[in-house]
Design an enzyme around this catalytic site. Structure first.
Site, PDB file in Angstrom:
ATOM      1  N   LYS A 242       2.091   4.739   1.742  1.00  0.00           N
ATOM      2  CA  LYS A 242       2.197   5.216   3.122  1.00  0.00           C
ATOM      3  C   LYS A 242       1.760   6.681   3.136  1.00  0.00           C
ATOM      4  O   LYS A 242       2.485   7.565   2.672  1.00  0.00           O
ATOM      5  CB  LYS A 242       3.630   5.063   3.636  1.00  0.00           C
ATOM      6  CG  LYS A 242       3.770   5.360   5.102  1.00  0.00           C
ATOM      7  CD  LYS A 242       5.122   4.888   5.612  1.00  0.00           C
ATOM      8  CE  LYS A 242       5.235   4.963   7.125  1.00  0.00           C
ATOM      9  NZ  LYS A 242       5.064   6.291   7.677  1.00  0.00           N
TER      10      LYS A 242
ATOM     11  N   ASP B 224       0.877  10.319   4.345  1.00  0.00           N
ATOM     12  CA  ASP B 224       1.592  11.161   5.286  1.00  0.00           C
ATOM     13  C   ASP B 224       0.634  12.157   5.926  1.00  0.00           C
ATOM     14  O   ASP B 224       0.432  13.257   5.422  1.00  0.00           O
ATOM     15  CB  ASP B 224       2.713  11.896   4.530  1.00  0.00           C
ATOM     16  CG  ASP B 224       3.741  12.453   5.485  1.00  0.00           C
ATOM     17  OD1 ASP B 224       3.679  12.125   6.676  1.00  0.00           O
ATOM     18  OD2 ASP B 224       4.611  13.213   5.027  1.00  0.00           O
TER      19      ASP B 224
ATOM     20  N   GLU C 232       0.842  -1.200   0.000  1.00  0.00           N
ATOM     21  CA  GLU C 232       0.000   0.000   0.000  1.00  0.00           C
ATOM     22  C   GLU C 232       0.873   1.243   0.000  1.00  0.00           C
ATOM     23  O   GLU C 232       2.073   1.157   0.232  1.00  0.00           O
ATOM     24  CB  GLU C 232      -0.849   0.038   1.281  1.00  0.00           C
ATOM     25  CG  GLU C 232      -1.683  -1.188   1.492  1.00  0.00           C
ATOM     26  CD  GLU C 232      -2.278  -1.263   2.901  1.00  0.00           C
ATOM     27  OE1 GLU C 232      -2.202  -0.273   3.650  1.00  0.00           O
ATOM     28  OE2 GLU C 232      -2.804  -2.330   3.238  1.00  0.00           O
TER      29      GLU C 232
ATOM     30  N   CYS D 257      13.808  46.631  14.401  1.00  0.00           N
ATOM     31  CA  CYS D 257      13.965  47.796  15.290  1.00  0.00           C
ATOM     32  C   CYS D 257      15.267  48.554  15.040  1.00  0.00           C
ATOM     33  O   CYS D 257      15.530  49.559  15.696  1.00  0.00           O
ATOM     34  CB  CYS D 257      13.876  47.367  16.753  1.00  0.00           C
ATOM     35  SG  CYS D 257      15.275  46.395  17.307  1.00  0.00           S
TER      36      CYS D 257
ATOM     37  N   CYS E  21      19.126  39.963  18.010  1.00  0.00           N
ATOM     38  CA  CYS E  21      18.853  41.375  18.255  1.00  0.00           C
ATOM     39  C   CYS E  21      18.780  41.515  19.770  1.00  0.00           C
ATOM     40  O   CYS E  21      17.942  40.884  20.416  1.00  0.00           O
ATOM     41  CB  CYS E  21      17.529  41.788  17.621  1.00  0.00           C
ATOM     42  SG  CYS E  21      16.956  43.371  18.259  1.00  0.00           S
TER      43      CYS E  21
ATOM     44  N   LYS F 269      10.674   3.932   3.020  1.00  0.00           N
ATOM     45  CA  LYS F 269      10.519   5.389   2.911  1.00  0.00           C
ATOM     46  C   LYS F 269      11.211   5.905   1.664  1.00  0.00           C
ATOM     47  O   LYS F 269      12.365   5.537   1.381  1.00  0.00           O
ATOM     48  CB  LYS F 269      11.142   6.069   4.129  1.00  0.00           C
ATOM     49  CG  LYS F 269      10.452   5.702   5.415  1.00  0.00           C
ATOM     50  CD  LYS F 269       9.391   6.701   5.748  1.00  0.00           C
ATOM     51  CE  LYS F 269       9.582   7.126   7.171  1.00  0.00           C
ATOM     52  NZ  LYS F 269       9.144   8.363   7.563  1.00  0.00           N
TER      53      LYS F 269
ATOM     54  N   CYS G 163      11.944  45.512  20.888  1.00  0.00           N
ATOM     55  CA  CYS G 163      11.887  45.087  19.489  1.00  0.00           C
ATOM     56  C   CYS G 163      10.524  44.382  19.290  1.00  0.00           C
ATOM     57  O   CYS G 163      10.232  43.400  19.986  1.00  0.00           O
ATOM     58  CB  CYS G 163      13.054  44.140  19.228  1.00  0.00           C
ATOM     59  SG  CYS G 163      13.068  43.436  17.589  1.00  0.00           S
TER      60      CYS G 163
ATOM     61  N   TYR H  60      -6.876   1.977   6.502  1.00  0.00           N
ATOM     62  CA  TYR H  60      -5.997   0.922   6.009  1.00  0.00           C
ATOM     63  C   TYR H  60      -5.801  -0.256   6.958  1.00  0.00           C
ATOM     64  O   TYR H  60      -4.934  -1.086   6.751  1.00  0.00           O
ATOM     65  CB  TYR H  60      -4.629   1.490   5.620  1.00  0.00           C
ATOM     66  CG  TYR H  60      -4.025   2.428   6.656  1.00  0.00           C
ATOM     67  CD1 TYR H  60      -3.705   1.988   7.928  1.00  0.00           C
ATOM     68  CD2 TYR H  60      -3.777   3.759   6.331  1.00  0.00           C
ATOM     69  CE1 TYR H  60      -3.156   2.833   8.852  1.00  0.00           C
ATOM     70  CE2 TYR H  60      -3.220   4.621   7.264  1.00  0.00           C
ATOM     71  CZ  TYR H  60      -2.917   4.156   8.518  1.00  0.00           C
ATOM     72  OH  TYR H  60      -2.381   4.994   9.452  1.00  0.00           O
TER      73      TYR H  60
ATOM     74  N   CYS I 181      19.025  44.955  13.127  1.00  0.00           N
ATOM     75  CA  CYS I 181      17.738  44.274  13.195  1.00  0.00           C
ATOM     76  C   CYS I 181      16.750  44.874  12.184  1.00  0.00           C
ATOM     77  O   CYS I 181      16.543  46.093  12.184  1.00  0.00           O
ATOM     78  CB  CYS I 181      17.180  44.387  14.614  1.00  0.00           C
ATOM     79  SG  CYS I 181      15.529  43.685  14.763  1.00  0.00           S
TER      80      CYS I 181
HETATM   81  S1  IVH Z   1      -0.529   0.136   8.926  1.00  0.00           S
HETATM   82  C1  IVH Z   1       0.338  -2.060  12.872  1.00  0.00           C
HETATM   83  N1  IVH Z   1      -0.758   1.275   6.587  1.00  0.00           N
HETATM   84  O1  IVH Z   1       2.455   4.957   9.260  1.00  0.00           O
HETATM   85  C2  IVH Z   1       0.385  -1.344  11.569  1.00  0.00           C
HETATM   86  N2  IVH Z   1       0.116   2.571   8.375  1.00  0.00           N
HETATM   87  O2  IVH Z   1       4.837   4.129  11.055  1.00  0.00           O
HETATM   88  C3  IVH Z   1      -0.500  -0.175  11.542  1.00  0.00           C
HETATM   89  N3  IVH Z   1       0.633   4.895   7.754  1.00  0.00           N
HETATM   90  O3  IVH Z   1       1.160   5.200  12.482  1.00  0.00           O
HETATM   91  C4  IVH Z   1      -0.179   0.796  10.503  1.00  0.00           C
HETATM   92  N4  IVH Z   1      -0.008   4.736   5.653  1.00  0.00           N
HETATM   93  O4  IVH Z   1       0.047   6.558  10.689  1.00  0.00           O
HETATM   94  C5  IVH Z   1      -0.371   1.427   7.865  1.00  0.00           C
HETATM   95  N5  IVH Z   1      -1.056   2.139   4.469  1.00  0.00           N
HETATM   96  C6  IVH Z   1      -0.690   2.290   5.722  1.00  0.00           C
HETATM   97  C7  IVH Z   1      -0.188   3.521   6.216  1.00  0.00           C
HETATM   98  C8  IVH Z   1       0.214   3.619   7.550  1.00  0.00           C
HETATM   99  C9  IVH Z   1       0.487   5.537   6.594  1.00  0.00           C
HETATM  100  C10 IVH Z   1       1.193   5.496   8.970  1.00  0.00           C
HETATM  101  C11 IVH Z   1       0.383   5.288  10.215  1.00  0.00           C
HETATM  102  C12 IVH Z   1       1.283   4.639  11.213  1.00  0.00           C
HETATM  103  C13 IVH Z   1       2.626   4.899  10.649  1.00  0.00           C
HETATM  104  C14 IVH Z   1       3.528   3.748  11.004  1.00  0.00           C
END
Ligand code: IVH
Length: 684
Positions: free
Chosen positions: A134, A136, A132, A426, A441, A331, A447, A244, A423
């Site tokens: 990840k 953010d 999946e 001021c 400053c 990552k 200030c 998820y 600065c």
């Molecule tokens: S699964 C026990 N799936 O990543 C596993 N997490 O470092 C539960 N996150 O705190 C997490 N996308 O906030 C999972 N497709 C995804 C995700 C995901 C983002 C975040 C989540 C979690 C952090 C883990």
């Protein structure tokens, strides 16, 4: 209103018995709710609206009117509740039923292969994986009971988080009531609340226009929004949520993938971006694809997540203290772009620190347009050999504000950067102390951004906690000349505040009451509130405990200050500088006059120096006083509490049921072991 009801097809019943009418209305309410839910799902989850916005608004309006007139059919999960309320709420802390673990991170394909090898070894076979994106944002746990949203809790520290249910209700893609009937009676589903790029850009634009600090990135904006006090404000912020992970005793399937597909049917926004595979090549391809394609997604992702699909396999693999052994994240490396450095401007922080900021030729990077980047300090500029007009590399890494990581090319017209000497706010000449990277400053009490910053710090929750005054009120009071420094707050009169037009009698009085109440804030917090550079909460406590009143602290010489445990050179110098400044002396003197706690309270005052310089460990339970009382006594008599026995410990104060290992250690190190009564005798 009555006419509206008569328009409904069921109206013939209106003239029959009352209960009949009510049932009818109830039915109408339920039908409207169901219709709106279905349209919500089509619009916010499937992105395939079937009716126009106008038609949707009309349905919503009818429901709102009915609910207003028939409050007996109220339902916290009605689609009308998505607009939020103005009620201000402190978030309740809720313990997670199962801790919200994080994922182990990897940054290379080798590490990913190593993970797959560990899993294969653990299971004896290569399992099927779900891969999946990840997302953010801010993770969230949603609990549903009988298909109704019961509670929404932030991750917090993983063990417990904030109850943000009212705020979550405003997110349209989160179903308040589930569809179908195949969901478990009680279950939890986890996901990520995020702010789409378009919403983020719009939000920051308005914030900048209103002179408010823009959010550094969509994740901070999402997390910040979830913690807003007014859900009506949250409703306007356009948050979204992907789900998820289902946590249920009776999941509808044996695998993660099938369960997610089911969850989609119940109404959750389960992202399309996932694959199921048992081939590592597929996983690698998924990574390469998304590393390229993520630029075009309308939201941020920072990697991909690989999960073992079968629940049995997940259980067999188990988890470590921090993360499951059946999942891992990969990552992405931070994205880089090239752009031109147009100019450098200088910001003055609340402590007077000067931060150079680069104005860039706008460039699209990791989903948002980047126009500015922090340059940290003069050394950084020199290190990069940065010149105005250069073509530079810009990078956005995780939570950090974009930064310039290098020069791609000095252009023909590049001009060297002259760091400012005065600065920008001021005009005072800047100083840079030996060993410090930042210019400052020194005009701390005159200030403008420093005054503003100091007062905001002074009233903040962990300092004087004057919550009847908000940051905007501070700005207003400064603009109107009602205050010039923190001491002036104690001179404020309700009439002056009312005269500003923005305030009614009641809120003006509340401000005065809040200011008055702050006079009982304990001594260490007042020291913290003064805003002495480098003196945070912990150092303020240390200083307050070492110096019985602020005059002693103000008079302390360098040697006396560094003799205090934990107080080093930087803090000592900063304390001396602070009290050397006549404007600070005047403020402190005035605060003293107004009655703020600038000395120890009677029961904190030292009683003797019988334990002067002695280190004591307390262990076990006691009869005559509690452990905390003994700790306090030790301090009152000049001793110091330490947590573990070492060769430097002078006494072990031993109670009942103390740990045998502490006792053994004390004996082997020849530390004197004393009982409760022996200790009390010593202090007699
Ligand atoms: S699964 C026990 N799936 O990543 C596993 N997490 O470092 C539960 N996150 O705190 C997490 N996308 O906030 C999972 N497709 C995804 C995700 C995901 C983002 C975040 C989540 C979690 C952090 C883990």
């Amino acid at each position: 209103m009555f006419v509206e009801i008569c328009d409904f097809p069921e109206t013939p019943y209106l003239y029959q018995s009352k209960s009949f009418i009510m049932n009818d209305i109830q039915k109408r309410i339920e039908t409207l709710r169901a219709e709106l839910r279905a349209h919500n799902y089509k619009y916010y989850v499937l992105a395939q609206p079937e009716i126009t916005d106008f038609e949707y608004d009309m349905l919503m309006k009818s429901l709102q009117e009915l609910e207003e007139n028939y409050p007996q059919y109220d339902d916290p999960n009605s689609p009308t509740k998505r607009v939020g309320s103005d009620l201000s709420l402190e978030f309740k802390q809720v313990k997670h039923r199962f801790p919200m673990l994080s994922l182990a991170n990897t940054y290379s394909r080798e590490e990913l292969e190593a993970f797959a090898a560990r899993v294969k070894k653990g299971l004896g076979v290569q399992p099927e994986y779900v891969v999946e994106l990840k997302y953010d944002g801010a993770s969230i746990s949603l609990t549903y009971e009988n298909g109704q949203l019961l509670r929404a809790v932030t991750r917090g520290d993983g063990t417990q988080g904030d109850d943000v249910t009212n705020n979550i209700r405003t997110i349209r893609s989160i179903p308040l009531q589930l569809s179908g009937n195949s969901y478990p009676d009680f279950f939890e589903i986890r996901g990520e609340v995020f702010m789409p790029h378009a919403v983020f850009e719009r939000l920051n634009k308005t914030r900048t226009e209103k002179n408010e600090q823009p959010f550094a990135n969509p994740r901070n904006a999402a997390a910040g929004t979830l913690k807003m006090q007014k859900s009506s404000e949250v409703a306007k912020r356009g948050l979204d949520c992907f789900l998820y992970f289902v946590v249920a005793d009776d999941a509808p399937a044996d695998t993660h993938y099938e369960t997610l597909l089911q969850a989609r049917k119940w109404g959750f926004k389960v992202p399309e971006y996932m694959i199921k595979t048992d081939k590592l090549d597929d996983i690698h391809r998924f990574i390469s694809d998304w590393d390229l394609k993520r630029k075009y997604l309308p939201f941020d992702i920072d990697g991909i997540v690989v999960k073992v699909n079968s629940y049995d396999n997940q259980e067999a693999l188990g988890m470590t203290a921090k993360s499951p052994r059946w999942a891992i994240s990969y990552k992405f490396k931070a994205e880089q772009m090239q752009t031109y450095l147009n100019s450098v401007e200088y910001q003055v922080g609340r402590t007077g620190a000067i931060t150079p900021v680069a104005n860039l030729e706008p460039v699209f990077l990791a989903g948002t347009t980047v126009k500015r980047a922090s340059l940290h300090n003069e050394d950084q500029i020199k290190l990069l050999d940065l010149r105005i007009g250069d073509l530079v590399f810009v990078e956005k890494g995780g939570e950090i504000i974009p930064k310039i990581v290098g020069v791609a090319e000095h252009t023909e017209n590049s001009q060297p950067i002259q760091f400012i000497t005065h600065c920008p706010e001021c005009g005072t000449e800047l100083v840079r102390k030996a060993g410090e990277a930042k210019h400052f400053c020194p005009n701390e009490n005159a200030c403008p951004p420093q005054i503003r910053g100091k007062i905001k710090h002074f009233i903040s929750r962990k300092a004087m906690n004057i919550d009847s005054i908000g940051e905007e009120t501070v700005d207003l009071f400064l603009r109107e000349g009602l205050i010039k420094n923190m001491a002036d707050l104690y001179d404020l009169k309700a009439e002056q505040i009312i005269a500003l037009d923005r305030f009614r009698q009641k809120s003006a009085e509340n401000i005065i009451i809040g200011v008055e109440a702050s006079k009982s804030v304990p001594y260490p917090r007042v020291i913290y509130a003064l805003g002495i550079r480098y003196v945070g909460e912990t150092n303020a406590k240390t200083l307050a405990s070492a110096f019985n009143d602020v005059y002693k602290l103000a008079a302390a010489k360098y040697d006396e200050l560094i003799a205090v445990d934990e107080i080093g050179e930087t803090i000592a110098n900063s304390v001396i500088d602070y009290f050397n400044l006549p404007s600070n002396q005047e403020i402190v003197e005035r605060l003293m006059q107004y009655g703020l706690q600038l000395k120890k309270s009677a029961d904190e005052m030292p009683k003797s120096n019988k334990l002067e310089g002695k280190k004591l460990v307390i262990s076990g339970t006691f009869e005559k006083h509690s452990r905390d009382e003994y700790k306090k006594m030790i301090e009152q008599h000049g001793g110091k509490n330490v947590s573990s026995v070492s060769a430097k410990t002078d006494y072990l104060l031993a109670g009942d049921n103390m740990g045998p290992s502490k006792l053994e250690k004390a004996e082997s190190l020849n530390v004197k072991i004393i009982s409760e009564s022996e200790f009390l005798d010593m202090l007699e």
